[in-house]
Write a protein that holds these residues in place. Structure first.
Motif, mmCIF file in Angstrom:
data_model
loop_
_atom_site.group_PDB
_atom_site.id
_atom_site.type_symbol
_atom_site.label_atom_id
_atom_site.label_comp_id
_atom_site.label_asym_id
_atom_site.label_seq_id
_atom_site.Cartn_x
_atom_site.Cartn_y
_atom_site.Cartn_z
ATOM 1 N N ARG A 1 0.835 -1.205 0.000
ATOM 2 C CA ARG A 1 0.000 0.000 0.000
ATOM 3 C C ARG A 1 0.869 1.253 0.000
ATOM 4 O O ARG A 1 2.037 1.222 0.405
ATOM 5 N N PRO A 2 0.297 2.389 -0.451
ATOM 6 C CA PRO A 2 1.064 3.639 -0.445
ATOM 7 C C PRO A 2 1.168 4.227 0.959
ATOM 8 O O PRO A 2 0.269 4.069 1.780
ATOM 9 N N VAL A 3 2.285 4.888 1.226
ATOM 10 C CA VAL A 3 2.486 5.629 2.472
ATOM 11 C C VAL A 3 2.891 7.035 2.068
ATOM 12 O O VAL A 3 3.965 7.230 1.470
ATOM 13 N N GLY A 4 2.058 8.011 2.392
ATOM 14 C CA GLY A 4 2.333 9.366 1.935
ATOM 15 C C GLY A 4 2.182 9.462 0.430
ATOM 16 O O GLY A 4 1.407 8.737 -0.192
ATOM 17 N N ASN A 5 2.969 10.377 -0.188
ATOM 18 C CA ASN A 5 2.834 10.623 -1.627
ATOM 19 C C ASN A 5 3.885 9.920 -2.478
ATOM 20 O O ASN A 5 3.767 9.879 -3.706
ATOM 21 N N ASN A 6 4.949 9.409 -1.827
ATOM 22 C CA ASN A 6 6.035 8.854 -2.646
ATOM 23 C C ASN A 6 6.647 7.590 -2.055
ATOM 24 O O ASN A 6 7.779 7.246 -2.389
ATOM 25 N N SER B 1 2.365 9.143 10.030
ATOM 26 C CA SER B 1 2.261 9.171 8.571
ATOM 27 C C SER B 1 0.849 8.790 8.167
ATOM 28 O O SER B 1 0.049 8.341 8.999
ATOM 29 N N ARG B 2 0.575 8.988 6.907
ATOM 30 C CA ARG B 2 -0.721 8.581 6.361
ATOM 31 C C ARG B 2 -0.486 7.400 5.421
ATOM 32 O O ARG B 2 0.413 7.443 4.577
ATOM 33 N N ILE B 3 -1.301 6.350 5.574
ATOM 34 C CA ILE B 3 -1.162 5.161 4.743
ATOM 35 C C ILE B 3 -2.318 5.092 3.750
ATOM 36 O O ILE B 3 -3.433 5.546 4.041
ATOM 37 N N GLY B 4 -2.033 4.539 2.605
ATOM 38 C CA GLY B 4 -3.070 4.348 1.600
ATOM 39 C C GLY B 4 -3.790 3.029 1.821
ATOM 40 O O GLY B 4 -3.440 2.237 2.702
ATOM 41 N N PRO B 5 -4.804 2.753 1.020
ATOM 42 C CA PRO B 5 -5.560 1.500 1.173
ATOM 43 C C PRO B 5 -4.749 0.295 0.725
ATOM 44 O O PRO B 5 -3.974 0.387 -0.225
ATOM 45 N N SER B 6 -4.910 -0.831 1.430
ATOM 46 C CA SER B 6 -4.276 -2.078 0.987
ATOM 47 C C SER B 6 -5.118 -2.764 -0.077
ATOM 48 O O SER B 6 -4.641 -3.644 -0.781
ATOM 49 N N VAL B 7 -6.400 -2.382 -0.162
ATOM 50 C CA VAL B 7 -7.275 -2.849 -1.242
ATOM 51 C C VAL B 7 -7.485 -1.667 -2.175
ATOM 52 O O VAL B 7 -8.260 -0.765 -1.879
ATOM 53 N N GLY B 8 -6.753 -1.650 -3.268
ATOM 54 C CA GLY B 8 -6.785 -0.502 -4.162
ATOM 55 C C GLY B 8 -8.016 -0.455 -5.046
ATOM 56 O O GLY B 8 -8.849 -1.360 -5.067
ATOM 57 N N THR B 9 -8.101 0.649 -5.803
ATOM 58 C CA THR B 9 -9.232 0.846 -6.709
ATOM 59 C C THR B 9 -9.314 -0.268 -7.744
ATOM 60 O O THR B 9 -10.401 -0.731 -8.103
ATOM 61 N N GLU B 10 -8.142 -0.722 -8.205
ATOM 62 C CA GLU B 10 -8.134 -1.771 -9.235
ATOM 63 C C GLU B 10 -8.756 -3.058 -8.712
ATOM 64 O O GLU B 10 -9.520 -3.723 -9.422
ATOM 65 N N ILE B 11 -8.435 -3.410 -7.455
ATOM 66 C CA ILE B 11 -8.994 -4.640 -6.883
ATOM 67 C C ILE B 11 -10.509 -4.524 -6.778
ATOM 68 O O ILE B 11 -11.241 -5.457 -7.115
ATOM 69 N N LYS B 12 -10.990 -3.365 -6.306
ATOM 70 C CA LYS B 12 -12.446 -3.168 -6.192
ATOM 71 C C LYS B 12 -13.113 -3.209 -7.565
ATOM 72 O O LYS B 12 -14.168 -3.840 -7.727
ATOM 73 N N THR B 13 -12.492 -2.543 -8.529
ATOM 74 C CA THR B 13 -13.063 -2.535 -9.890
ATOM 75 C C THR B 13 -13.084 -3.940 -10.478
ATOM 76 O O THR B 13 -14.091 -4.381 -11.054
ATOM 77 N N ASN B 14 -11.962 -4.642 -10.328
ATOM 78 C CA ASN B 14 -11.893 -6.004 -10.874
ATOM 79 C C ASN B 14 -12.858 -6.944 -10.169
ATOM 80 O O ASN B 14 -13.408 -7.865 -10.784
#
Length: 850
Positions: A169-174, A655-668
């Protein structure tokens, strides 16, 4: 009897033996102790080498005995394979360092338990990768999109089958955080490097006339650079040569469609490359240019293959190659070849640097793990007791087949490298409860045959014959769903599809081979003369279609209320896995149990929290990591500090963490569900008739919406495990519906004068006993898990509880009524489109009249 069933017996023994072999060893064995026992030759000499390795670890010269042995072998040019003659290496592999690497990797693999535990049960290793400042500062069209693409590629590299259960998953912006279960960098330090490789592939020209050995030192032709090629000789020695290679590539990895590892005629591994249509055309043009240059110069030209700045090979080109393929040769081990092919198939656009590495403890507290294990044991015993209570001796034999089913399922999962998590265990137990449905169908058919006065052996054959079409169609329909999830899904969706497909095959094998073998043994062997069965809801005459309309309307009103709640709550229904959140790192003076951390967070009004302990690699300083919804972390920390002042909690990082289940997984996942519904409609329409397909799809959609709606109404949040739980509902719902439809199809044939209403009502009554017993078995398991467990497992159990109730309801009041209304209650309308029920022959048995 033995001659008739010999093939079943031998097949069963072979497959069960294979499954057991795949599961052994069950637990990891300490590497040092394992290799000490495995060294079968020159034991005193190996003991001395092992002592050297242990001394290196003690003096901090190596992180582990595994790495120390690699160092000793390289420095002393010591072939460690001489101590392990039972492990056969490729005879053509002469290089000592590569032989040692392959040998030690194999020994490490054998020392590990075959079925690895997940991050929640055992922990693992984690690291943070950061986009380099140079890449971040370059003109990237969409940095966020590039970071998400990098996350997708890393996930694919780790988890090609979707069953390894990593967290990416993403952490922050980079930054990207990666957590891997059951891995340690002490024994596998190159894993991070392998994951962050860009996999930049270039095809470049070698200078046709000039060579470094004939050119004055320091003189490099304009537009070329000096590169070194390493080649392994037959005696294992590495020979180096230098070439002038053109700086600008003729073509890149963008022309590649596929790469995979294979072996040459001498047993050496290489990577075969397949090009796209445009890539094949370009490759043909490049090789034709080289061939034409050959004629002009009278020398054979070379095309250099370069990966991530390293020259791997420079094959000569004699003529144009229009075949659309090439190969990378070198002194690869099998693992190196496979990993290289993997990164070539998933190239990274962004260069990444390692920022942090740390060991991760289990995310579940010990008491939660223990309570989960108890729940699974109790659930399994309840399932077994339930089936034995209703079917006595037959039920006992079905339990044996059920346990064989679990053994086979775990064996296959171990063979493909699956990781076992607590939600995974819950899924296996719940699947186990549903898998007895095949046996229940068989027993209920046998009961009907016995009522007509047939003997037990004849009833046994008829029971299997008449139940087979429902078992076959139900499982095949679910298999279609599983295959679609594997093809269209990613991550947990794909992983669930793989596990579901495995479960379908093991369930059918256990029911149709193991159960039949055992039943024929006791029945035809005359070990039993009768098969007592406890009856429930026999000879009922309920008029289901009479109340179908009000039941249909009422259920869809509940669905609408649930969907309305879903819309009103919006993103509030998603947990951290879907939305991301805040992450804080805490230092402490006294360690708290994770269960207590969760309890305190609950008193602060934060139920969705993921606490874990981490230790940065190279230190012994442990930290408590809290992951919460956005803007909730500080409230939890404050509550922990006031409730447990003795713990001395202090924030050392945020820090801020992104989702471990991304948009692609939900879409798929959404596309997989949609495609599954289409697949169900087409298959049921083909095997039965279109009206059946419409009823099956409407019932499945109803069950999905009903389950999600009620889940939200109970103020629960969706997490990663819920994706699999909802997908499981599809399988349960369609299986229940197929059983009823199979009976309707049969009754239409057996009762040519009955009205469509009478036939449907009769079919529903005839299958009611099976519906109640199957639903009751799974219901008991779900309730037990709800009462005993918490967190994700509790959510899965609650979801399936709703799914069982709605699935049972829909097979009675949604699927069949929709089929009835589709044909406007007219039997003739059905018969105009209806297929004849298929007939199946079972090898080694005679048919009984249908």
């Amino acid at each position: 009897m033995l001659r008739q069933n010999l093939w079943k017996l031998l097949l069963s023994i072979a497959i069960v033996s294979w499954a057991v072999a795949e599961l052994v060893p069950l637990k990891d064995r300490p590497f040092t102790a394992y290799i000490r026992t495995e060294a079968k030759a020159y034991a005193p000499e190996f003991a001395a080498v092992l002592k050297q390795a242990q001394e290196r670890v003690a003096s901090k010269q190596a992180p582990s005995v595994f790495m120390a042995l690699k160092q000793i072998g390289r420095e002393q040019k010591l072939d460690l394979s001489r101590f392990f003659p039972q492990i056969r290496l490729e005879a053509s592999l002469k290089n000592v360092e590569r032989r040692n690497n392959i040998l030690l990797d194999e020994l490490l693999k054998r020392s590990k338990g075959r079925l690895q535990l997940g991050l929640d049960l055992e922990g693992g290793v984690a690291f943070t990768l950061e986009v380099t400042e140079k890449a971040a500062g370059s003109s990237q069209p969409d940095p966020e999109q590039n970071l998400n693409k990098a996350i997708e590629i890393i996930s694919t590299r780790i988890n090609s089958l979707g069953v390894a259960e990593p967290i990416v998953r993403p952490v922050g912006n980079n930054r990207i955080e990666v957590q891997l279960p059951g891995v340690t960098t002490k024994d596998n330090p190159e894993i991070v490097a392998n994951l962050k490789k860009p996999a930049r592939l270039d095809f470049r020209l070698v200078h046709p006339l000039l060579a470094p050995e004939t050119t004055p030192p320091g003189e490099i032709p304009p537009g070329y650079e000096l590169m070194t090629l390493e080649q392994e000789e037959r005696n294992g020695e590495i020979r180096t040569s230098e070439l002038f290679v053109k700086r600008i590539p003729e073509m890149t990895g963008e022309a590649l469609s596929d790469a995979y590892a294979t072996m040459d005629d001498y047993g050496r591994f290489k990577i075969l490359l397949r090009f796209t249509t445009d890539g094949a055309k370009r490759f043909g043009d490049v090789t034709r240019t080289i061939a034409e240059e050959n004629k002009r110069t009278g020398r054979l030209g070379q095309l250099a293959i370069i990966l991530d700045g390293k020259l791997y090979s420079a094959p000569t080109v004699r003529e144009e190659i229009p075949s659309g393929s090439a190969e990378i040769t070198g002194s690869f081990s099998q693992r190196e070849a496979v990993e290289l092919a993997n990164v070539l198939n998933n190239p990274l656009d962004l260069p990444l640097e390692i920022r942090e590495q740390y060991e991760v403890g289990p995310s579940l507290a010990k008491d939660a793990i223990d309570s989960g294990k108890r729940a699974f044991i109790i659930s399994t015993l309840l399932t077994a007791g339930f089936i034995v209570f209703f079917y006595t001796t037959g039920g006992f034999l079905a339990v044996i087949a059920m346990l064989v089913n679990v053994l086979l399922l775990l064996g296959v999962m171990a063979s493909i490298g699956a990781t076992l998590t607590m939600p995974g265990l819950a899924g296996i137990v719940l699947t186990l409860a549903m898998s007895v449905d095949s046996n229940i169908l068989i027993f209920e058919r046998m009961r009907e045959e016995l009522k007509t006065g047939k003997s037990l052996p004849v009833a046994l054959i008829a029971g299997f014959d008449k139940a087979f079409s429902a078992i076959f169609d139900g499982n095949l329909t679910t298999l279609i769903t599983a295959v679609i999830m594997v093809v269209l899904g990613t991550g947990p969706v794909k992983g669930f599809g793989v596990t579901l497909a495995i479960g379908i095959f093991t369930t059918m094998f256990a029911a149709l081979i193991i159960s039949r073998l055992l039943l024929e043994w006791v029945v035809n062997g005359r070990l039993i003369k009768r098969l007592p069965m406890f009856s429930v809801l026999q000879n009922t005459k309920f008029n289901f279609l009479k109340v179908a309309k009000p039941a249909f309307v009422a259920s869809w009103l509940i669905v609408l209320v649930g969907i309305g709640t879903l819309v009103i709550k919006g993103d509030a229904i998603y947990g951290i896995d879907f939305t991301g959140g805040d992450q804080v790192s805490l230092s402490f003076a006294q360690k708290l149990d994770l269960a207590e951390v969760r309890r305190v967070a609950g008193t602060a009004g934060v139920m969705d929290i993921a606490p874990s302990y981490r230790t940065p690699i190279g230190t012994t300083h442990e930290m408590l990591i809290l992951q919460t919804p956005f803007e909730k972390a500080k409230a939890v920390v404050a509550k922990l500090q006031t409730t447990h002042p003795e713990a001395g909690f202090e924030i050392v990082g945020e820090s801020r963490i992104g989702p471990s289940v991304g948009t692609e997984i939900k879409t798929n996942a959404a596309w997989a569900i949609f495609a599954s519904l289409i697949g169900i409609l087409l298959y049921v329409a083909f095997r039965f008739e279109f009206g059946y397909g419409v009823g099956a799809v409407v019932a499945t959609v109803h069950d999905l919406f009903m389950t999600i709606g009620i889940f939200v109404l109970f103020d629960r949040q969706f997490n990663a495990a819920m994706v699999a739980a909802i997908l499981l509902i599809i399988g349960y719902s369609i299986n229940d519906t197929i059983v009823v439809f199979d009976r309707i199809r049969e009754e239409l044939k057996l009762n040519p004068t009955g009205t469509l209403r009478d036939v449907i009502n009769r079919s529903l009554n005839l299958t009611l006993s099976r519906t109640i017993i199957t639903g009751g078995t799974t219901l008991l398991t779900s309730i037990t898990l709800i009462l005993v467990t918490s967190g994700e497992v509790n959510d899965i159990a609650f979801t399936l509880l709703i799914g069982i109730i709605t699935g049972t309801f829909s097979s009675l009041f949604i699927a069949s009524p929709v089929f009835y209304w589709w044909h406007k209650g007219d039997r003739k309308h059905v018969e105009a489109h209806h297929d004849i029920a298929p007939k199946y022959e079972w090898t080694g048995s005679s048919k009984v009249s249908q």
